[in-house]
Design a protein around this motif. Structure first.
Motif, PDB file in Angstrom:
ATOM      1  N   MET A 168       0.822  -1.208   0.000  1.00 42.20           N
ATOM      2  CA  MET A 168       0.000   0.000   0.000  1.00 42.20           C
ATOM      3  C   MET A 168       0.859   1.263   0.000  1.00 42.20           C
ATOM      4  O   MET A 168       0.583   2.230  -0.709  1.00 42.20           O
ATOM      5  CB  MET A 168      -0.908   0.006   1.225  1.00 42.20           C
ATOM      6  CG  MET A 168      -1.948  -1.105   1.229  1.00 42.20           C
ATOM      7  SD  MET A 168      -2.834  -1.148   2.809  1.00 42.20           S
ATOM      8  CE  MET A 168      -4.354  -1.950   2.304  1.00 42.20           C
ATOM      9  N   GLY A 169       1.929   1.239   0.822  1.00 39.66           N
ATOM     10  CA  GLY A 169       2.802   2.398   0.898  1.00 39.66           C
ATOM     11  C   GLY A 169       3.566   2.640  -0.391  1.00 39.66           C
ATOM     12  O   GLY A 169       3.707   3.790  -0.837  1.00 39.66           O
ATOM     13  N   ASP A 170       4.037   1.574  -1.005  1.00 34.50           N
ATOM     14  CA  ASP A 170       4.755   1.706  -2.279  1.00 34.50           C
ATOM     15  C   ASP A 170       3.851   2.310  -3.351  1.00 34.50           C
ATOM     16  O   ASP A 170       4.299   3.110  -4.185  1.00 34.50           O
ATOM     17  CB  ASP A 170       5.264   0.339  -2.746  1.00 34.50           C
ATOM     18  CG  ASP A 170       6.447  -0.172  -1.943  1.00 34.50           C
ATOM     19  OD1 ASP A 170       7.112   0.641  -1.274  1.00 34.50           O
ATOM     20  OD2 ASP A 170       6.717  -1.386  -1.999  1.00 34.50           O
ATOM     21  N   PHE A 171       2.574   1.913  -3.329  1.00 32.02           N
ATOM     22  CA  PHE A 171       1.607   2.468  -4.280  1.00 32.02           C
ATOM     23  C   PHE A 171       1.505   3.983  -4.124  1.00 32.02           C
ATOM     24  O   PHE A 171       1.535   4.724  -5.114  1.00 32.02           O
ATOM     25  CB  PHE A 171       0.250   1.806  -4.058  1.00 32.02           C
ATOM     26  CG  PHE A 171      -0.917   2.625  -4.526  1.00 32.02           C
ATOM     27  CD1 PHE A 171      -1.223   2.735  -5.878  1.00 32.02           C
ATOM     28  CD2 PHE A 171      -1.713   3.304  -3.602  1.00 32.02           C
ATOM     29  CE1 PHE A 171      -2.294   3.509  -6.303  1.00 32.02           C
ATOM     30  CE2 PHE A 171      -2.787   4.072  -4.026  1.00 32.02           C
ATOM     31  CZ  PHE A 171      -3.075   4.179  -5.374  1.00 32.02           C
ATOM     32  N   LEU A 172       1.402   4.457  -2.892  1.00 30.38           N
ATOM     33  CA  LEU A 172       1.270   5.901  -2.668  1.00 30.38           C
ATOM     34  C   LEU A 172       2.547   6.647  -3.047  1.00 30.38           C
ATOM     35  O   LEU A 172       2.493   7.734  -3.633  1.00 30.38           O
ATOM     36  CB  LEU A 172       0.908   6.179  -1.209  1.00 30.38           C
ATOM     37  CG  LEU A 172      -0.537   5.865  -0.814  1.00 30.38           C
ATOM     38  CD1 LEU A 172      -0.734   6.082   0.681  1.00 30.38           C
ATOM     39  CD2 LEU A 172      -1.526   6.705  -1.610  1.00 30.38           C
ATOM     40  N   LEU A 202       5.719   2.414   6.914  1.00 30.15           N
ATOM     41  CA  LEU A 202       6.860   3.275   7.227  1.00 30.15           C
ATOM     42  C   LEU A 202       8.080   2.895   6.388  1.00 30.15           C
ATOM     43  O   LEU A 202       8.843   3.771   5.955  1.00 30.15           O
ATOM     44  CB  LEU A 202       7.197   3.191   8.715  1.00 30.15           C
ATOM     45  CG  LEU A 202       6.145   3.753   9.686  1.00 30.15           C
ATOM     46  CD1 LEU A 202       6.601   3.549  11.126  1.00 30.15           C
ATOM     47  CD2 LEU A 202       5.880   5.228   9.406  1.00 30.15           C
ATOM     48  N   GLN A 203       8.247   1.596   6.148  1.00 33.93           N
ATOM     49  CA  GLN A 203       9.362   1.155   5.298  1.00 33.93           C
ATOM     50  C   GLN A 203       9.220   1.730   3.896  1.00 33.93           C
ATOM     51  O   GLN A 203      10.198   2.174   3.288  1.00 33.93           O
ATOM     52  CB  GLN A 203       9.392  -0.368   5.227  1.00 33.93           C
ATOM     53  CG  GLN A 203       9.781  -1.073   6.520  1.00 33.93           C
ATOM     54  CD  GLN A 203       9.629  -2.575   6.417  1.00 33.93           C
ATOM     55  OE1 GLN A 203       9.690  -3.152   5.331  1.00 33.93           O
ATOM     56  NE2 GLN A 203       9.414  -3.230   7.550  1.00 33.93           N
ATOM     57  N   ALA A 204       7.984   1.724   3.382  1.00 35.97           N
ATOM     58  CA  ALA A 204       7.749   2.243   2.034  1.00 35.97           C
ATOM     59  C   ALA A 204       7.991   3.750   1.966  1.00 35.97           C
ATOM     60  O   ALA A 204       8.519   4.261   0.968  1.00 35.97           O
ATOM     61  CB  ALA A 204       6.321   1.923   1.600  1.00 35.97           C
ATOM     62  N   PHE A 205       7.617   4.483   3.004  1.00 38.06           N
ATOM     63  CA  PHE A 205       7.744   5.937   3.005  1.00 38.06           C
ATOM     64  C   PHE A 205       9.172   6.413   3.279  1.00 38.06           C
ATOM     65  O   PHE A 205       9.505   7.576   3.015  1.00 38.06           O
ATOM     66  CB  PHE A 205       6.821   6.545   4.065  1.00 38.06           C
ATOM     67  CG  PHE A 205       5.355   6.486   3.730  1.00 38.06           C
ATOM     68  CD1 PHE A 205       4.907   6.028   2.488  1.00 38.06           C
ATOM     69  CD2 PHE A 205       4.400   6.887   4.660  1.00 38.06           C
ATOM     70  CE1 PHE A 205       3.551   5.966   2.175  1.00 38.06           C
ATOM     71  CE2 PHE A 205       3.046   6.840   4.355  1.00 38.06           C
ATOM     72  CZ  PHE A 205       2.628   6.372   3.119  1.00 38.06           C
ATOM     73  N   GLU A 206      10.000   5.521   3.815  1.00 38.11           N
ATOM     74  CA  GLU A 206      11.363   5.908   4.192  1.00 38.11           C
ATOM     75  C   GLU A 206      12.128   6.460   2.986  1.00 38.11           C
ATOM     76  O   GLU A 206      12.142   5.867   1.910  1.00 38.11           O
ATOM     77  CB  GLU A 206      12.108   4.700   4.766  1.00 38.11           C
ATOM     78  CG  GLU A 206      13.479   5.036   5.336  1.00 38.11           C
ATOM     79  CD  GLU A 206      14.129   3.839   6.001  1.00 38.11           C
ATOM     80  OE1 GLU A 206      15.294   3.968   6.419  1.00 38.11           O
ATOM     81  OE2 GLU A 206      13.475   2.774   6.103  1.00 38.11           O
ATOM     82  N   GLY A 207      12.738   7.602   3.170  1.00 32.02           N
ATOM     83  CA  GLY A 207      13.524   8.222   2.110  1.00 32.02           C
ATOM     84  C   GLY A 207      12.726   9.090   1.163  1.00 32.02           C
ATOM     85  O   GLY A 207      13.283   9.745   0.287  1.00 32.02           O
ATOM     86  N   SER A 208      11.390   9.103   1.323  1.00 26.86           N
ATOM     87  CA  SER A 208      10.540   9.939   0.476  1.00 26.86           C
ATOM     88  C   SER A 208      10.225  11.246   1.216  1.00 26.86           C
ATOM     89  O   SER A 208      10.600  11.428   2.374  1.00 26.86           O
ATOM     90  CB  SER A 208       9.236   9.217   0.133  1.00 26.86           C
ATOM     91  OG  SER A 208       8.366   9.177   1.264  1.00 26.86           O
ATOM     92  N   ASP A 209       9.514  12.120   0.535  1.00 29.84           N
ATOM     93  CA  ASP A 209       9.068  13.375   1.148  1.00 29.84           C
ATOM     94  C   ASP A 209       7.572  13.335   1.442  1.00 29.84           C
ATOM     95  O   ASP A 209       6.900  14.372   1.448  1.00 29.84           O
ATOM     96  CB  ASP A 209       9.388  14.559   0.224  1.00 29.84           C
ATOM     97  CG  ASP A 209      10.892  14.819   0.124  1.00 29.84           C
ATOM     98  OD1 ASP A 209      11.564  14.696   1.170  1.00 29.84           O
ATOM     99  OD2 ASP A 209      11.365  15.103  -0.987  1.00 29.84           O
ATOM    100  N   ILE A 210       7.071  12.151   1.692  1.00 30.83           N
ATOM    101  CA  ILE A 210       5.668  12.010   2.068  1.00 30.83           C
ATOM    102  C   ILE A 210       5.523  12.309   3.558  1.00 30.83           C
ATOM    103  O   ILE A 210       6.272  11.790   4.383  1.00 30.83           O
ATOM    104  CB  ILE A 210       5.149  10.608   1.731  1.00 30.83           C
ATOM    105  CG1 ILE A 210       5.016  10.461   0.209  1.00 30.83           C
ATOM    106  CG2 ILE A 210       3.802  10.342   2.410  1.00 30.83           C
ATOM    107  CD1 ILE A 210       4.523   9.127  -0.251  1.00 30.83           C
TER     108      ILE A 210
END
Length: 358
Positions: A168-172, A202-210
């Motif tokens: 789900m996070g990777d999709f966003l 949280l793993q998916a969002f890591e390193g992004s600016d979300i």
């Protein structure tokens, strides 16, 4: 309280998307998409829990009527038991998300001298001591839908909660180009599935600016989540995307945006018939993480394999890929209610009995 198919009060889905698994061979086939963990995975020796049938199998369900998905898990469990004539009785006890009740339920099953116990833990520690007591009494314990801190259980089948949340996070991250403001709708506070799905996000969002601008628990329920999303929208409708931990919560938020005549932002979903109908009709951007209620049936097959004397591994993982709109469309059934969850193993006749709109 004991539950059978007739005593469950919430409507649930059934349909045949999997063939009923054959008797487990040496290499156990527990459920489509479930595989033995590759590393650090000890073997449950063949014959350790073998005994002649007929068998009585018990289940401590963390909360049958929490939502439509949890009801369907009980149906899938009962359906798998009914399909195996060697199982003379399937006892499903409902903890109602009460830790003390779950302990009492497992103690009750031990006292009844059931042949195997399936446990869906209320929390990561609530059932640990009781599980250890069951195994010490020679009763194998199959764990699923929530990891625990103890390793006293016999074998586990775990939908990868971190994987689910990360899909789900990777999709966003992809849809938002790695930046934007999002709402986070979590499940039941304290439940291991909620915690681990969140960690995957949280793993998916890591390193992004979300940036997470609002976060709250909708308990995987439609009504509570609808009120929550209404409040969030009225406080600040400027949101770029929504991470939702479950389809009933997703449906609620989609309905809120439609209620206010607003554009539906990218929002994560799950394999629920009602959600699929929304997705197909309104065409918003989404992904469906897979979390089949047939894990209940897989738990029964694992228990049977142990009683047959088959060799199993201690850890089995269920980490399917996310579904796109095209795949969701192939599963969607307009003739069925919103309460159906995909994929399922239950037969068409039961589907029509419980979920037909006619």
């Amino acid at each position: 309280m004991k539950y059978t198919l007739k005593s469950l009060t919430t409507a649930v889905l059934l349909t045949t998307t999997f063939l009923v698994a054959p008797a487990l061979a040496q290499e156990a086939m527990l459920m489509d998409g479930v595989t033995a963990r590759a590393e650090n995975n000890p073997t449950v020796e063949a014959g350790k829990f073998q005994k002649d049938g007929p068998w009585v199998i018990g289940m401590s369900h963390f909360g049958v009527n929490a939502n439509t998905w949890t009801v369907q898990v009980a149906h899938e469990t009962q359906g798998a038991a009914d399909a195996d004539k060697r199982i003379s009785k399937m006892i499903i006890l409902d903890a109602g998300f009460d830790q003390k009740k779950q302990v009492s339920d497992i103690e009750d099953l031990i006292a009844q001298k059931v042949d195997a116990i399936i446990v869906q833990p209320v929390t990561s520690t609530s059932a640990d001591a009781s599980i250890a007591k069951a195994v010490a009494a020679g009763i194998p314990v199959v764990l699923h839908t929530g990891r625990i801190e103890s390793d006293a259980y016999t074998t586990e089948i775990q939908g990868g909660a971190e994987h689910f949340g990360k899909v789900m996070g990777d999709f966003l991250v992809k849809e938002l180009g790695g930046k934007g403001n999002v709402w986070v709708l979590r499940g039941l506070a304290g439940h291991p599935e909620d915690t681990n799905r969140y960690n995957g996000m949280l793993q998916a969002f890591e390193g992004s600016d979300i940036k997470i601008i609002s976060e709250d628990h909708g308990d995987w329920q439609y009504d509570k989540s609808k009120k929550l999303c209404e409040t969030l929208y009225l406080n600040n409708p400027q949101v770029d995307g929504i991470w939702s931990s479950g389809a009933d919560m997703t449906r609620a938020c989609v309905d809120v945006f439609k209620q206010f005549g607003a554009e539906i932002p990218p929002i994560s979903g799950e394999g629920n018939n009602g959600f699929f109908g929304q997705w197909i009709k309104d065409g918003f951007k989404s992904v469906s993480a897979e979390y089949s209620p047939a894990q209940g049936a897989a738990g029964v097959r694992a228990a049977v394999a142990l009683l047959e004397g088959k060799e199993l591994k201690k850890h089995y993982d269920y980490n399917p890929e996310g579904w796109d709109l095209e795949k969701a469309t192939t599963f969607y059934r307009d003739d069925l209610s919103a309460n159906v969850w995909w994929p399922t193993e239950l037969p068409e006749e039961k589907l029509q009995e419980l979920y037909s709109k006619k």
